[in-house]
Design a protein around this motif. Sequence first.
Motif, PDB file in Angstrom:
ATOM      1  N   THR A  38       0.851  -1.189  -0.016  1.00 53.62           N
ATOM      2  CA  THR A  38      -0.078  -0.065   0.077  1.00 53.62           C
ATOM      3  C   THR A  38       0.855   1.032  -0.001  1.00 53.62           C
ATOM      4  O   THR A  38       2.031   1.221   0.552  1.00 53.62           O
ATOM      5  CB  THR A  38      -0.945  -0.003   1.506  1.00 53.62           C
ATOM      6  OG1 THR A  38      -0.109  -0.084   2.377  1.00 53.62           O
ATOM      7  CG2 THR A  38      -1.903  -1.113   1.004  1.00 53.62           C
ATOM      8  N   PRO A  39       0.479   2.237  -0.671  1.00 54.16           N
ATOM      9  CA  PRO A  39       1.263   3.533  -0.577  1.00 54.16           C
ATOM     10  C   PRO A  39       1.761   3.831   0.741  1.00 54.16           C
ATOM     11  O   PRO A  39       0.980   3.684   1.789  1.00 54.16           O
ATOM     12  CB  PRO A  39       0.419   4.623  -0.976  1.00 54.16           C
ATOM     13  CG  PRO A  39      -0.517   3.886  -1.966  1.00 54.16           C
ATOM     14  CD  PRO A  39      -0.722   2.666  -1.252  1.00 54.16           C
ATOM     15  N   ASP A  70       1.859   6.642   2.228  1.00 55.31           N
ATOM     16  CA  ASP A  70       1.056   7.598   3.092  1.00 55.31           C
ATOM     17  C   ASP A  70      -0.301   7.049   3.366  1.00 55.31           C
ATOM     18  O   ASP A  70      -1.400   7.799   3.785  1.00 55.31           O
ATOM     19  CB  ASP A  70       0.853   8.850   2.216  1.00 55.31           C
ATOM     20  CG  ASP A  70       0.616   8.560   0.882  1.00 55.31           C
ATOM     21  OD1 ASP A  70       0.576   7.388   0.412  1.00 55.31           O
ATOM     22  OD2 ASP A  70      -0.144   9.536   0.218  1.00 55.31           O
ATOM     23  N   THR A  71      -0.655   5.735   3.207  1.00 53.03           N
ATOM     24  CA  THR A  71      -1.991   5.282   3.240  1.00 53.03           C
ATOM     25  C   THR A  71      -2.421   5.397   5.036  1.00 53.03           C
ATOM     26  O   THR A  71      -1.737   4.831   5.732  1.00 53.03           O
ATOM     27  CB  THR A  71      -2.036   3.745   2.703  1.00 53.03           C
ATOM     28  OG1 THR A  71      -1.839   3.672   1.613  1.00 53.03           O
ATOM     29  CG2 THR A  71      -3.681   3.122   3.033  1.00 53.03           C
ATOM     30  N   PRO A  72      -3.619   6.067   5.189  1.00 53.31           N
ATOM     31  CA  PRO A  72      -3.775   6.047   6.887  1.00 53.31           C
ATOM     32  C   PRO A  72      -3.988   4.609   7.498  1.00 53.31           C
ATOM     33  O   PRO A  72      -4.244   3.562   6.523  1.00 53.31           O
ATOM     34  CB  PRO A  72      -5.194   6.703   6.757  1.00 53.31           C
ATOM     35  CG  PRO A  72      -5.314   7.452   5.453  1.00 53.31           C
ATOM     36  CD  PRO A  72      -4.435   6.578   4.382  1.00 53.31           C
ATOM     37  N   GLU A 104      -7.348   2.770   6.899  1.00 52.48           N
ATOM     38  CA  GLU A 104      -7.545   2.253   5.493  1.00 52.48           C
ATOM     39  C   GLU A 104      -6.702   1.203   5.154  1.00 52.48           C
ATOM     40  O   GLU A 104      -7.220   0.207   4.446  1.00 52.48           O
ATOM     41  CB  GLU A 104      -7.317   3.494   4.522  1.00 52.48           C
ATOM     42  CG  GLU A 104      -7.491   3.424   3.228  1.00 52.48           C
ATOM     43  CD  GLU A 104      -7.214   4.547   2.408  1.00 52.48           C
ATOM     44  OE1 GLU A 104      -6.705   4.217   1.322  1.00 52.48           O
ATOM     45  OE2 GLU A 104      -7.515   5.738   2.676  1.00 52.48           O
ATOM     46  N   ARG A 105      -5.656   1.212   5.551  1.00 51.91           N
ATOM     47  CA  ARG A 105      -4.554  -0.155   5.261  1.00 51.91           C
ATOM     48  C   ARG A 105      -5.162  -1.194   5.831  1.00 51.91           C
ATOM     49  O   ARG A 105      -5.566  -2.317   5.448  1.00 51.91           O
ATOM     50  CB  ARG A 105      -3.228   0.240   5.625  1.00 51.91           C
ATOM     51  CG  ARG A 105      -2.324  -0.682   5.600  1.00 51.91           C
ATOM     52  CD  ARG A 105      -0.795  -0.715   6.157  1.00 51.91           C
ATOM     53  NE  ARG A 105       0.094  -1.883   6.104  1.00 51.91           N
ATOM     54  CZ  ARG A 105      -0.119  -2.817   6.865  1.00 51.91           C
ATOM     55  NH1 ARG A 105      -1.053  -2.735   7.975  1.00 51.91           N
ATOM     56  NH2 ARG A 105       0.516  -3.906   6.889  1.00 51.91           N
ATOM     57  N   LEU A 119      -8.148  -2.469   4.029  1.00 49.20           N
ATOM     58  CA  LEU A 119      -7.760  -3.114   2.772  1.00 49.20           C
ATOM     59  C   LEU A 119      -7.336  -4.327   3.120  1.00 49.20           C
ATOM     60  O   LEU A 119      -7.700  -5.398   2.465  1.00 49.20           O
ATOM     61  CB  LEU A 119      -6.641  -2.252   2.253  1.00 49.20           C
ATOM     62  CG  LEU A 119      -6.189  -2.836   0.902  1.00 49.20           C
ATOM     63  CD1 LEU A 119      -7.183  -2.929  -0.138  1.00 49.20           C
ATOM     64  CD2 LEU A 119      -4.973  -1.888   0.363  1.00 49.20           C
ATOM     65  N   THR A 152     -14.199  -2.365   5.355  1.00 53.36           N
ATOM     66  CA  THR A 152     -14.617  -1.288   6.116  1.00 53.36           C
ATOM     67  C   THR A 152     -15.423  -1.278   7.143  1.00 53.36           C
ATOM     68  O   THR A 152     -15.280  -0.774   8.203  1.00 53.36           O
ATOM     69  CB  THR A 152     -15.101  -0.547   4.671  1.00 53.36           C
ATOM     70  OG1 THR A 152     -14.281  -0.323   3.878  1.00 53.36           O
ATOM     71  CG2 THR A 152     -15.522   0.909   5.240  1.00 53.36           C
TER      72      THR A 152
END
Length: 190
Positions: free
Chosen positions: A73-74, A76-78, A81-82, A85, A175
């Motif tokens: 994951t990027p 900077d992914t919070p 959110e990670r 995911l 989510t």
Amino acid sequence: MGNKESLLAGAKRCLYEKGYARTTVRDLASAANVSMAAIGYHFGSREALLNTALIEANEEWGEALAKTLQVETPPDTPPAERFALIWQRVIESFGEHRRMWAVSFEACSQPDLDENVRTQLANALEQARHGLANLFQGLDDGSAEARAVGTVHQALLSGVMLQWLIDPGHAPSGTDVVHGLRLIAQEVLD
């Protein structure tokens, strides 16, 4: 492939096709193309063979899941959110392994589970806790924190799997898991 390996491969097929309780010694021997006596010689009992096959199937799922979750994951992914995911990827993997999960619940619900089998399954569960703590949060030190995190992830995993098996259309998404945890944490931590 020797008799022992053939028995394990045949037992996995039987578990997926017939389930735990409906698989007979004759089914196992036939699937492996060996004599029924080979089961006793290599595993001691039908249950020991089926549980060994089930544990191997769970380990294979764990390895497949680990590969699925290696997608980066990027940076900077919070964190929430990670986390969502990762859980979504776990949930998506259920479809590919639905029969294994159904058989896992069936095997664990056997009322006459003998102590050796229970110990074998408990050891596999402990390994899963460590794996989940490492997989989700990079904790692999055997600490109390790693065990606590792994235990909660295992509870979430079992609960989400059961919901997905019974009613996949209403089972939680990644989510949903994050949202529910956030609401619970707010209540508990306030």
